[in-house]
Scaffold this active site. Structure first.
Site, PDB file in Angstrom:
ATOM      1  N   SER A 274       0.814  -1.214   0.000  1.00 36.53           N
ATOM      2  CA  SER A 274       0.000   0.000   0.000  1.00 36.53           C
ATOM      3  C   SER A 274       0.848   1.265   0.000  1.00 36.53           C
ATOM      4  O   SER A 274       0.339   2.344  -0.356  1.00 36.53           O
ATOM      5  CB  SER A 274      -0.940   0.007   1.211  1.00 36.53           C
ATOM      6  OG  SER A 274      -0.216  -0.129   2.420  1.00 36.53           O
TER       7      SER A 274
ATOM      8  N   ASP B  80      -3.173   6.586  11.395  1.00 38.82           N
ATOM      9  CA  ASP B  80      -2.304   5.999  10.381  1.00 38.82           C
ATOM     10  C   ASP B  80      -0.993   6.780  10.353  1.00 38.82           C
ATOM     11  O   ASP B  80      -0.906   7.863   9.780  1.00 38.82           O
ATOM     12  CB  ASP B  80      -2.983   6.040   9.011  1.00 38.82           C
ATOM     13  CG  ASP B  80      -2.178   5.338   7.934  1.00 38.82           C
ATOM     14  OD1 ASP B  80      -1.005   4.975   8.193  1.00 38.82           O
ATOM     15  OD2 ASP B  80      -2.701   5.162   6.809  1.00 38.82           O
TER      16      ASP B  80
ATOM     17  N   HIS C 115       1.282   5.520   6.335  1.00 39.01           N
ATOM     18  CA  HIS C 115       1.036   6.097   5.016  1.00 39.01           C
ATOM     19  C   HIS C 115       1.118   7.617   5.093  1.00 39.01           C
ATOM     20  O   HIS C 115       1.086   8.208   6.173  1.00 39.01           O
ATOM     21  CB  HIS C 115      -0.316   5.637   4.485  1.00 39.01           C
ATOM     22  CG  HIS C 115      -0.435   4.148   4.380  1.00 39.01           C
ATOM     23  ND1 HIS C 115      -0.919   3.363   5.407  1.00 39.01           N
ATOM     24  CD2 HIS C 115      -0.107   3.305   3.376  1.00 39.01           C
ATOM     25  CE1 HIS C 115      -0.890   2.088   5.043  1.00 39.01           C
ATOM     26  NE2 HIS C 115      -0.406   2.024   3.820  1.00 39.01           N
TER      27      HIS C 115
END
Length: 463
Positions: A188, A438, A441
């Protein structure tokens, strides 16, 4: 004082001197042995989720176990673990031996500028695009639309110590890449990366999406005016893996990794590409069952199973070695960039335990060295990359290193945090239920745009 304390009261002075000499010799020998033994290991303080990864050391195919600390006192510690040396996997295509060259040392471009070493400096002009001008930013990375109040994280640029690098030039990139096919292969973080690249390229031409799988994790775009194709291939381990979790990391079963089989989702398409960016890493920290030769050989952090506990270093090393062997032995020779490990910036916990990343400015160079797991996984990457490059049985002149580690390490402010979710706080400023921070990311626009500046520099200078 001498009359109050006698170590050996039953002995006369002459005998006491002999015994004292013997005691000193034994103590010195013990200290020397302990220093010698510890010098061959890397002592790391690791977070809870990887403690179990290093407790059980697998036997390798040649029957030799990893070297591990035998000192009982250190093994009893729950905070400091002794990490074994990088495993030596029996493989006829690889030469044994350690490559101690620092990452980046042999990778300077033609003008001898090390673009991977530098600092973040103020960039008043701001980003090349915004969330309003780019349609390719996915919701978890669209921090501004999700309500992130600060904007400072977008106003920095990467400055190598030895030279200047220009901002990504979409028109020039597309012209150079006319009639070419690119692929970003990995997890990702590479999906995060391709969004940035699409936003930059779309300033020159808005592409058409010509393919996506059922999950929209593997996709392909075409820039018809340049006949340029950009593909994203979802394969978080690069090897064959059975995955049973959703986008929030919630699993219904343990991962099953086949360490000796590369994922055909990318290998079967490899010959169709002219340029490939490959990366992996973070998924190896998850609970996994390991397979080789069609048999379960062990697992990582699989409590309750009657399987040998194995360290993540074994699986990561084996995977990288197989990937580099594949790249080095295939007749087809696209330009391949291996992008390095991406550090997270969770503080006061991890993804699942309330970890946060609330900083709003970069670290200064040297202010933050990274977590021990970052250093450990990066060390494996370093050893395996140079092992492959220096192996005369492999043709790897087309393999490049895109080393984004240091520049990323300095940017705790660049992550989505709670703003991976739309409006994560209520009217009282309290985080809503089920909102996950998060800290892995990156927000877009953001620091990944600078990764593409490096990529552009490497393409132009290696042309």
């Amino acid at each position: 004082m001498g009359s109050e304390y006698q170590a050996f009261p039953a002995l006369n002075r002459k005998n006491s001197h002999v015994w004292i000499r013997l005691l000193v010799i034994v103590l010195l020998a013990g200290v020397g042995f302990r220093f010698f033994a510890s010098s061959s290991h890397l002592s790391l303080t690791l977070p809870d989720y990887v403690h179990r990864a290093f407790l059980a050391v697998p036997n390798l195919s040649d029957g030799e176990p990893f070297d591990k600390e035998s000192d009982g006192e250190e093994n009893e510690s729950t905070d400091v673990l002794v990490v074994p040396n990088i495993p030596k996997i029996d493989d006829k295509n690889f030469q044994e031996g350690s490559n101690s060259t620092a990452i980046g040392e042999e990778l300077s471009t033609k003008d001898e500028c090390d673009i991977f070493r530098g600092e973040w400096i103020s960039n008043p002009s701001g980003p090349a695009y915004t969330n309003d001008t780019c349609r390719f930013i996915e919701q978890p990375q669209d921090c501004l639309s999700n309500g992130r109040p600060d904007r400072g994280f977008m106003f920095w640029k990467w400055k190598p110590y030895q030279c200047e690098i220009s901002a990504f030039n979409a028109g020039r990139f597309l012209e150079v890449m006319r009639n070419k096919r690119w692929a970003l292969v990995g997890d990702s973080i590479l999906r995060n990366h391709v969004q940035s690249l699409l936003c930059l390229l779309a300033k020159t031409e808005d592409p058409d999406e010509v393919y996506h799988d059922e999950t929209f994790k593997s996709r392909r775009w075409h820039f018809k005016n340049y006949n340029f194709t950009l593909s994203l291939i979802w394969t978080p381990f690069l090897i064959q893996a059975d995955i049973f979790e959703n986008d929030d990391g919630v699993s219904t079963a343990d991962l099953e990794l086949h360490l000796d089989i590369l994922d055909k989702n990318w290998t079967e398409l490899y010959r169709s590409f002219d340029y490939v960016i490959i990366s992996t890493g973070q998924w190896f920290l998850k609970t996994s069952i390991y397979w080789e030769n069609g048999e379960q050989i062990g697992c990582h952090y699989c409590e309750g199973r009657n399987l040998t506990e194995m360290e993540i270093g074994y699986a990561f090393t084996k995977t990288l070695r197989n990937v580099f062997e594949f790249v080095g032995t295939e007749d087809h020779k696209p330009v391949v960039f291996y992008r390095t490990w991406t550090p997270d910036h969770f503080e006061f916990g991890e993804w699942w335990s309330g970890g946060t990343c609330n900083r709003t400015s970069p670290y200064k160079t040297g202010e933050y060295k990274g977590k021990d797991i970052d250093k450990y996984m990066r060390r494996i990457e370093q050893d395996e990359f140079y092992r492959a490059i220096n192996n005369n049985k492999l043709n790897l002149s087309h393999l490049k290193l895109l080393d984004t580690f240091d520049m990323s390490l300095l940017r705790p402010d660049g992550h989505a945090g709670p703003f991976r979710t739309f409006q994560p706080f209520d009217e009282n400023g309290k985080k809503k239920p089920n909102v996950i921070n998060d800290c892995l990311h990156w927000c877009l626009p953001g620091i990944i745009d600078a990764w593409n500046d490096l990529l552009m520099y490497m393409l132009i200078n290696d042309a």
